[in-house]
Design a protein around this motif. Structure first.
Motif, short mmCIF file in Angstrom:
data_model
loop_
_atom_site.label_atom_id
_atom_site.label_comp_id
_atom_site.label_asym_id
_atom_site.label_seq_id
_atom_site.Cartn_x
_atom_site.Cartn_y
_atom_site.Cartn_z
N GLY A 130 -80.45 -21.35 20.72
CA GLY A 130 -80.09 -21.17 22.11
C GLY A 130 -78.59 -21.18 22.36
N GLY A 131 -77.84 -21.85 21.51
CA GLY A 131 -76.39 -21.91 21.69
C GLY A 131 -75.74 -20.54 21.73
N PRO A 132 -76.01 -19.65 20.76
CA PRO A 132 -75.43 -18.31 20.82
C PRO A 132 -75.85 -17.52 22.06
CG PRO A 132 -76.16 -18.79 18.59
CD PRO A 132 -76.66 -19.92 19.45
N THR A 133 -77.06 -17.75 22.54
CA THR A 133 -77.48 -17.07 23.77
C THR A 133 -76.59 -17.50 24.94
OG1 THR A 133 -79.75 -16.83 23.03
CG2 THR A 133 -79.38 -16.73 25.40
N LEU A 134 -76.39 -18.81 25.10
CA LEU A 134 -75.55 -19.29 26.19
C LEU A 134 -74.10 -18.82 25.99
CD1 LEU A 134 -76.85 -22.90 26.89
CD2 LEU A 134 -77.62 -20.71 27.81
N ALA A 135 -73.63 -18.77 24.74
CA ALA A 135 -72.27 -18.30 24.50
C ALA A 135 -72.09 -16.86 24.95
CB ALA A 135 -71.93 -18.44 23.01
N SER A 136 -73.14 -16.05 24.85
CA SER A 136 -73.04 -14.65 25.29
C SER A 136 -72.84 -14.55 26.80
CB SER A 136 -74.28 -13.86 24.86
OG SER A 136 -75.42 -14.17 25.64
N TYR A 137 -73.16 -15.62 27.52
CA TYR A 137 -72.92 -15.69 28.96
C TYR A 137 -71.64 -16.47 29.30
CZ TYR A 137 -77.62 -13.88 29.87
OH TYR A 137 -78.75 -13.08 29.94
N GLY A 138 -70.90 -16.85 28.28
CA GLY A 138 -69.65 -17.56 28.50
C GLY A 138 -69.74 -19.07 28.48
N VAL A 139 -70.89 -19.62 28.11
CA VAL A 139 -71.07 -21.07 28.03
C VAL A 139 -70.83 -21.47 26.57
CG1 VAL A 139 -72.62 -23.02 28.44
CG2 VAL A 139 -72.73 -20.99 29.91
N ALA A 140 -69.64 -21.96 26.29
CA ALA A 140 -69.22 -22.18 24.90
C ALA A 140 -69.66 -23.54 24.38
CB ALA A 140 -67.71 -22.06 24.80
N ASN A 141 -69.89 -23.60 23.08
CA ASN A 141 -70.16 -24.87 22.36
C ASN A 141 -71.28 -25.66 23.01
OD1 ASN A 141 -67.91 -24.36 20.60
ND2 ASN A 141 -66.56 -25.05 22.25
N ALA A 142 -72.33 -24.97 23.42
CA ALA A 142 -73.41 -25.63 24.17
C ALA A 142 -74.10 -26.72 23.36
CB ALA A 142 -74.43 -24.60 24.64
N SER A 143 -74.22 -26.52 22.06
CA SER A 143 -74.94 -27.49 21.23
C SER A 143 -74.13 -28.75 20.96
CB SER A 143 -75.34 -26.85 19.90
OG SER A 143 -76.17 -25.73 20.11
N ASP A 144 -72.83 -28.73 21.28
CA ASP A 144 -71.94 -29.84 20.93
C ASP A 144 -71.47 -30.63 22.15
OD1 ASP A 144 -72.05 -29.01 18.24
OD2 ASP A 144 -70.44 -27.56 18.61
N ARG A 145 -72.02 -30.32 23.33
CA ARG A 145 -71.55 -30.97 24.55
C ARG A 145 -72.71 -31.61 25.29
NH1 ARG A 145 -69.40 -27.80 28.55
NH2 ARG A 145 -70.21 -25.80 27.81
N PRO A 146 -72.43 -32.51 26.23
CA PRO A 146 -73.50 -33.14 27.00
C PRO A 146 -74.36 -32.10 27.71
CG PRO A 146 -71.45 -34.32 27.33
CD PRO A 146 -71.10 -33.07 26.56
N LEU A 147 -75.64 -32.40 27.82
CA LEU A 147 -76.61 -31.43 28.32
C LEU A 147 -76.38 -31.07 29.78
CD1 LEU A 147 -79.15 -29.79 27.69
CD2 LEU A 147 -80.51 -31.80 28.32
N ALA A 148 -76.08 -32.04 30.62
CA ALA A 148 -76.00 -31.77 32.06
C ALA A 148 -74.95 -30.72 32.41
CB ALA A 148 -75.76 -33.06 32.83
N PRO A 149 -73.70 -30.85 31.94
CA PRO A 149 -72.73 -29.81 32.28
C PRO A 149 -73.05 -28.46 31.64
CG PRO A 149 -71.75 -31.43 30.79
CD PRO A 149 -73.05 -31.99 31.25
N VAL A 150 -73.61 -28.48 30.45
CA VAL A 150 -74.00 -27.22 29.81
C VAL A 150 -75.04 -26.51 30.66
CG1 VAL A 150 -75.28 -26.25 27.85
CG2 VAL A 150 -73.41 -27.86 27.45
N HIS A 151 -76.03 -27.25 31.12
CA HIS A 151 -77.08 -26.64 31.93
C HIS A 151 -76.50 -26.11 33.24
CE1 HIS A 151 -80.47 -26.79 34.91
NE2 HIS A 151 -80.97 -26.00 33.98
N ALA A 152 -75.64 -26.87 33.88
CA ALA A 152 -75.05 -26.42 35.14
C ALA A 152 -74.26 -25.14 34.94
CB ALA A 152 -74.16 -27.52 35.72
N GLU A 153 -73.50 -25.06 33.85
CA GLU A 153 -72.74 -23.84 33.57
C GLU A 153 -73.67 -22.67 33.29
OE1 GLU A 153 -69.81 -24.44 30.49
OE2 GLU A 153 -69.31 -26.43 31.26
N ALA A 154 -74.76 -22.93 32.58
CA ALA A 154 -75.70 -21.86 32.25
C ALA A 154 -76.36 -21.30 33.51
CB ALA A 154 -76.76 -22.36 31.28
#
Length: 251
Positions: free
Chosen positions: A105-129
């Protein structure tokens, strides 16, 4: 009646465009511009350009292309993550999450501009996604059918539960099943065309055709043409018949 099918894409937009080019060349040679092109699911995850894949397919269908895009388990997991980042797809093993490297899933989110999704806290990653993924993409993924019947073929992402009518199949099976489907040697009313279980290349088992040739793991993306139950792989040089091998090892 002729149809075309493309295996699991997994975010490889370049491979998808190349597969469409091979299909267009075959259609031109046949003089058949109306045959449906069925995408067997798993548009996203692992590869680098999931956003481009979704955008291309959604725009093509909106423009009138006779394309069918089925739902794969990875497409469903992506939608579920956007709806609820802590929810677990019932087909996913408990030790994995959508952002686990094996799921991709990390590369999928990166394609939308959400970087390093697998290495960061879930809540901000989800909000950015949620902010980054267009509503049109979410609606497109959510509205994908789980199967498509045409002529002598039934197209589905993972397979079906043997002995159950297609209208009574559970979506969990259609997008996730392996056993008992893969080991079933009996006949189906139609040739089952599926992906989900990655192989080195497409295999025709007689009762079913697996076209997941491991694009998600660095392999090629298979495109096939079906005429009745006759199958050919589309290569750069043209058609290569794919004959049934019922005794091929089961994967």
């Amino acid at each position: 009646m002729r149809s075309y099918a493309i295996g699991d894409i997994h975010g490889h937009f370049d491979l998808l465009r190349a597969a469409h080019a091979r299909i267009a060349k075959d259609k031109a040679a046949c003089g058949d511009t109306d045959a449906p092109v069925v995408h067997i699911g798993d548009l996203v995850d692992r590869g680098p350009d999931s956003r481009a894949v979704i955008d291309y397919l959604a725009r093509g269908i909106a423009a009138g292309e006779n394309w069918v895009v089925l739902k794969g388990n990875h497409d469903r997991m992506f939608s579920l993550f956007l709806d609820n980042p802590t929810a677990q797809d019932p087909g996913l093993r408990a030790e994995f999450s959508y952002l686990h490297p094996r799921i991709g899933g990390g590369p999928t989110l990166a394609s939308y501009g959400v970087a390093n999704a697998s290495d960061r806290p879930l809540a901000p990653v989800h909000a950015e996604a949620v902010a980054a993924v267009p509503a049109e993409h979410r609606a497109f993924l959510a509205s994908r059918p789980a199967y498509y019947a045409y002529a002598e073929a039934l197209f589905v992402h993972a397979g079906i539960r043997p002995g159950v009518a297609i209208k009574d199949q559970a979506e969990d099976d259609l997008v996730w099943i392996r056993d008992p489907f893969l080991g079933y040697r009996g006949s189906f009313p139609r040739l089952l065309v599926h992906g989900h279980t990655a192989l080195a290349g497409a295999v025709h088992y007689g009762n079913r055709l697996n076209i997941d040739s491991s694009a998600g793991y660095g392999g090629p993306l298979t495109a096939v043409v079906l005429e009745g139950r006759a199958v050919s792989i589309l290569a750069d040089g043209g058609r290569a018949p794919l004959l049934p091998t019922p005794d091929a090892p089961i994967r």
